[in-house]
Design a protein around this motif. Structure first.
Motif, PDB file in Angstrom:
ATOM      1  N   THR A 114       7.758  -1.305   7.836  1.00  0.00           N
ATOM      2  CA  THR A 114       8.926  -0.908   7.056  1.00  0.00           C
ATOM      3  C   THR A 114       8.431  -0.239   5.791  1.00  0.00           C
ATOM      4  OG1 THR A 114      10.246  -2.748   7.906  1.00  0.00           O
ATOM      5  CG2 THR A 114      11.019  -1.681   5.896  1.00  0.00           C
ATOM      6  N   LEU A 115       8.856   1.004   5.580  1.00  0.00           N
ATOM      7  CA  LEU A 115       8.441   1.792   4.419  1.00  0.00           C
ATOM      8  C   LEU A 115       9.618   1.882   3.452  1.00  0.00           C
ATOM      9  CD1 LEU A 115       6.815   4.738   6.411  1.00  0.00           C
ATOM     10  CD2 LEU A 115       5.676   2.657   5.573  1.00  0.00           C
ATOM     11  N   LYS A 116       9.363   1.628   2.172  1.00  0.00           N
ATOM     12  CA  LYS A 116      10.434   1.693   1.179  1.00  0.00           C
ATOM     13  C   LYS A 116      10.125   2.741   0.124  1.00  0.00           C
ATOM     14  CE  LYS A 116      12.776  -2.664   1.720  1.00  0.00           C
ATOM     15  NZ  LYS A 116      13.489  -3.764   1.043  1.00  0.00           N
ATOM     16  N   TYR A 117      11.122   3.590  -0.140  1.00  0.00           N
ATOM     17  CA  TYR A 117      10.994   4.642  -1.143  1.00  0.00           C
ATOM     18  C   TYR A 117      12.321   4.774  -1.883  1.00  0.00           C
ATOM     19  CZ  TYR A 117      13.277   7.112   2.702  1.00  0.00           C
ATOM     20  OH  TYR A 117      14.125   7.460   3.718  1.00  0.00           O
ATOM     21  N   ARG A 145       6.270  20.096  12.446  1.00  0.00           N
ATOM     22  CA  ARG A 145       6.497  20.115  13.889  1.00  0.00           C
ATOM     23  C   ARG A 145       7.970  19.774  14.110  1.00  0.00           C
ATOM     24  NH1 ARG A 145       3.176  16.959  18.657  1.00  0.00           N
ATOM     25  NH2 ARG A 145       4.755  17.175  20.273  1.00  0.00           N
ATOM     26  N   PRO A 146       8.643  20.442  15.051  1.00  0.00           N
ATOM     27  CA  PRO A 146      10.065  20.161  15.264  1.00  0.00           C
ATOM     28  C   PRO A 146      10.325  18.666  15.429  1.00  0.00           C
ATOM     29  CG  PRO A 146       9.412  22.071  16.535  1.00  0.00           C
ATOM     30  CD  PRO A 146       8.150  21.512  15.945  1.00  0.00           C
ATOM     31  N   GLY A 147      11.240  18.157  14.627  1.00  0.00           N
ATOM     32  CA  GLY A 147      11.624  16.761  14.724  1.00  0.00           C
ATOM     33  C   GLY A 147      10.765  15.806  13.928  1.00  0.00           C
ATOM     34  N   SER A 148       9.654  16.276  13.384  1.00  0.00           N
ATOM     35  CA  SER A 148       8.752  15.377  12.660  1.00  0.00           C
ATOM     36  C   SER A 148       9.165  15.247  11.201  1.00  0.00           C
ATOM     37  CB  SER A 148       7.308  15.868  12.742  1.00  0.00           C
ATOM     38  OG  SER A 148       7.124  17.048  12.000  1.00  0.00           O
ATOM     39  N   THR A 149       8.774  14.132  10.596  1.00  0.00           N
ATOM     40  CA  THR A 149       9.026  13.915   9.179  1.00  0.00           C
ATOM     41  C   THR A 149       7.753  13.420   8.499  1.00  0.00           C
ATOM     42  OG1 THR A 149       9.759  11.634   9.570  1.00  0.00           O
ATOM     43  CG2 THR A 149      11.470  13.330   9.481  1.00  0.00           C
ATOM     44  N   MET A 150       7.671  13.659   7.198  1.00  0.00           N
ATOM     45  CA  MET A 150       6.641  13.082   6.351  1.00  0.00           C
ATOM     46  C   MET A 150       7.332  12.116   5.406  1.00  0.00           C
ATOM     47  SD  MET A 150       3.639  12.683   5.005  1.00  0.00           S
ATOM     48  CE  MET A 150       2.522  14.028   5.427  1.00  0.00           C
ATOM     49  N   THR A 151       6.885  10.874   5.393  1.00  0.00           N
ATOM     50  CA  THR A 151       7.461   9.859   4.520  1.00  0.00           C
ATOM     51  C   THR A 151       6.377   9.300   3.612  1.00  0.00           C
ATOM     52  OG1 THR A 151       9.058   9.252   6.241  1.00  0.00           O
ATOM     53  CG2 THR A 151       8.752   7.694   4.427  1.00  0.00           C
ATOM     54  N   ASN A 152       6.550   9.468   2.315  1.00  0.00           N
ATOM     55  CA  ASN A 152       5.644   8.880   1.329  1.00  0.00           C
ATOM     56  C   ASN A 152       6.354   7.678   0.730  1.00  0.00           C
ATOM     57  OD1 ASN A 152       3.990  11.016   1.889  1.00  0.00           O
ATOM     58  ND2 ASN A 152       3.895  11.797  -0.190  1.00  0.00           N
ATOM     59  N   ALA A 153       5.743   6.499   0.900  1.00  0.00           N
ATOM     60  CA  ALA A 153       6.438   5.275   0.521  1.00  0.00           C
ATOM     61  C   ALA A 153       5.453   4.114   0.467  1.00  0.00           C
ATOM     62  CB  ALA A 153       7.543   4.971   1.536  1.00  0.00           C
ATOM     63  N   ALA A 154       5.941   2.982  -0.016  1.00  0.00           N
ATOM     64  CA  ALA A 154       5.142   1.760  -0.035  1.00  0.00           C
ATOM     65  C   ALA A 154       5.445   0.945   1.218  1.00  0.00           C
ATOM     66  CB  ALA A 154       5.449   0.943  -1.281  1.00  0.00           C
ATOM     67  N   THR A 171       0.847  -1.192   0.000  1.00  0.00           N
ATOM     68  CA  THR A 171       0.000   0.000   0.000  1.00  0.00           C
ATOM     69  C   THR A 171       0.881   1.240   0.000  1.00  0.00           C
ATOM     70  OG1 THR A 171      -1.723  -1.149   1.255  1.00  0.00           O
ATOM     71  CG2 THR A 171      -1.799   1.247   1.266  1.00  0.00           C
ATOM     72  N   TYR A 172       0.519   2.232  -0.816  1.00  0.00           N
ATOM     73  CA  TYR A 172       1.287   3.479  -0.864  1.00  0.00           C
ATOM     74  C   TYR A 172       0.697   4.457   0.138  1.00  0.00           C
ATOM     75  CZ  TYR A 172       4.223   7.163  -2.723  1.00  0.00           C
ATOM     76  OH  TYR A 172       5.177   8.154  -2.851  1.00  0.00           O
ATOM     77  N   VAL A 173       1.523   4.907   1.079  1.00  0.00           N
ATOM     78  CA  VAL A 173       1.041   5.698   2.203  1.00  0.00           C
ATOM     79  C   VAL A 173       1.898   6.943   2.416  1.00  0.00           C
ATOM     80  CG1 VAL A 173       0.115   3.676   3.412  1.00  0.00           C
ATOM     81  CG2 VAL A 173       2.476   4.399   3.860  1.00  0.00           C
ATOM     82  N   GLY A 174       1.358   7.877   3.194  1.00  0.00           N
ATOM     83  CA  GLY A 174       2.108   9.005   3.727  1.00  0.00           C
ATOM     84  C   GLY A 174       2.079   8.888   5.243  1.00  0.00           C
ATOM     85  N   VAL A 175       3.223   9.011   5.869  1.00  0.00           N
ATOM     86  CA  VAL A 175       3.327   8.809   7.318  1.00  0.00           C
ATOM     87  C   VAL A 175       4.008  10.016   7.966  1.00  0.00           C
ATOM     88  CG1 VAL A 175       4.205   7.330   9.161  1.00  0.00           C
ATOM     89  CG2 VAL A 175       3.520   6.314   6.981  1.00  0.00           C
ATOM     90  N   VAL A 176       3.311  10.638   8.919  1.00  0.00           N
ATOM     91  CA  VAL A 176       3.929  11.652   9.764  1.00  0.00           C
ATOM     92  C   VAL A 176       4.444  10.932  11.009  1.00  0.00           C
ATOM     93  CG1 VAL A 176       3.586  13.726  11.149  1.00  0.00           C
ATOM     94  CG2 VAL A 176       2.423  13.498   8.951  1.00  0.00           C
ATOM     95  N   GLY A 180       5.190  12.375  -4.469  1.00  0.00           N
ATOM     96  CA  GLY A 180       6.002  12.903  -3.366  1.00  0.00           C
ATOM     97  C   GLY A 180       6.851  11.858  -2.679  1.00  0.00           C
ATOM     98  N   GLU A 181       7.271  10.818  -3.400  1.00  0.00           N
ATOM     99  CA  GLU A 181       7.997   9.717  -2.767  1.00  0.00           C
ATOM    100  C   GLU A 181       9.264  10.215  -2.083  1.00  0.00           C
ATOM    101  OE1 GLU A 181       9.345   5.157  -3.849  1.00  0.00           O
ATOM    102  OE2 GLU A 181       9.155   6.639  -5.452  1.00  0.00           O
ATOM    103  N   GLY A 182       9.483   9.728  -0.864  1.00  0.00           N
ATOM    104  CA  GLY A 182      10.667  10.106  -0.103  1.00  0.00           C
ATOM    105  C   GLY A 182      10.307  10.527   1.305  1.00  0.00           C
ATOM    106  N   SER A 183      11.312  10.987   2.046  1.00  0.00           N
ATOM    107  CA  SER A 183      11.123  11.400   3.440  1.00  0.00           C
ATOM    108  C   SER A 183      11.691  12.800   3.609  1.00  0.00           C
ATOM    109  CB  SER A 183      11.834  10.425   4.378  1.00  0.00           C
ATOM    110  OG  SER A 183      11.473  10.645   5.722  1.00  0.00           O
TER     111      SER A 183
END
Length: 199
Positions: A135-138, A112-121, A74-79, A104-107
């Motif tokens: 485990t997210l792969k991009y 928010r300080p210290g937070s990341t957005m990761t778009n990956a499978a 599944t292709y997701v975005g994760v904060v 937007g694939e990548g991290s």
């Protein structure tokens, strides 16, 4: 008020420009207080805030899901934010529509300080002590995030309309920022249902 949304975001990576996606977005989160033509007045942490829809504003529905809906590949975005133990914890996960896979694939840093957005499978899911480890792969990279009972899980649904914009509805507006006193909305996420996602 849309209190649990303060400090978290998603979906800015849906915008076309990779360069823009490297910067924390300009976002207004809130609950609709009033609708007057193209103007929405939102109840936000700063108080009543007005945003304006444009002809090109893209509306997207946000529906609640469960972890069972997030399958391998599944292709997701994760904060996510790092925990005290060094393990990244997922604050929110959103599932993209199939036709937006790869967007937007990548991290990258988020708003928010210290937070990341990761778009990956999603490459793998295993049971962990405090939840599920994904485990997210991009591209050539990967990231592991812990999904806990507090993680907000939603799916983006195309086809939201202005008819859904009524007082009491929670929204997230990606804007061009104040300009001559106006925040024009490029993209509007519309929460469907009686829940408050940690977007």
């Amino acid at each position: 008020m849309f209190q649990r949304l303060q400090g978290f975001a998603l979906a800015f990576a849906l915008l076309a420009s990779p360069a823009l996606a490297q910067q924390p977005p300009s976002i207004v989160r809130g609950t609709i207080l009033a609708v007057e033509g193209r103007d929405l007045t939102l109840d936000t942490k700063e108080g009543a805030t007005k945003v304006t829809l444009a002809d090109t504003t893209l509306l997207t529905g946000v529906n609640k899901i469960s972890l069972a809906d997030i399958k391998p590949d599944t292709y997701v975005g994760v904060v996510s934010v790092p925990g005290s133990d060094g393990v990244d914890r997922a604050v929110s996960i959103h599932v993209f529509p199939p036709d937006q896979r790869g967007t937007g694939e990548g991290s990258r840093p988020w708003d928010r300080p210290g937070s990341t957005m990761t778009n990956a499978a999603v490459a793998q899911e295993v049971t962990a002590k405090d939840g599920k480890m994904l485990t997210l792969k991009y591209g050539n990279g990967e990231k592991k995030v812990l999904v806990t009972p507090e993680t907000s899980l939603v799916r983006f649904e195309p086809g939201a309309t202005t008819a859904e914009l009524k007082p009491g509805v929670k929204v997230m507006a990606f804007t061009n920022g104040p300009a001559d006193g106006e925040r024009q909305v490029r993209r509007l996420l519309v929460v469907r249902g009686d829940f408050i996602p940690a977007l």
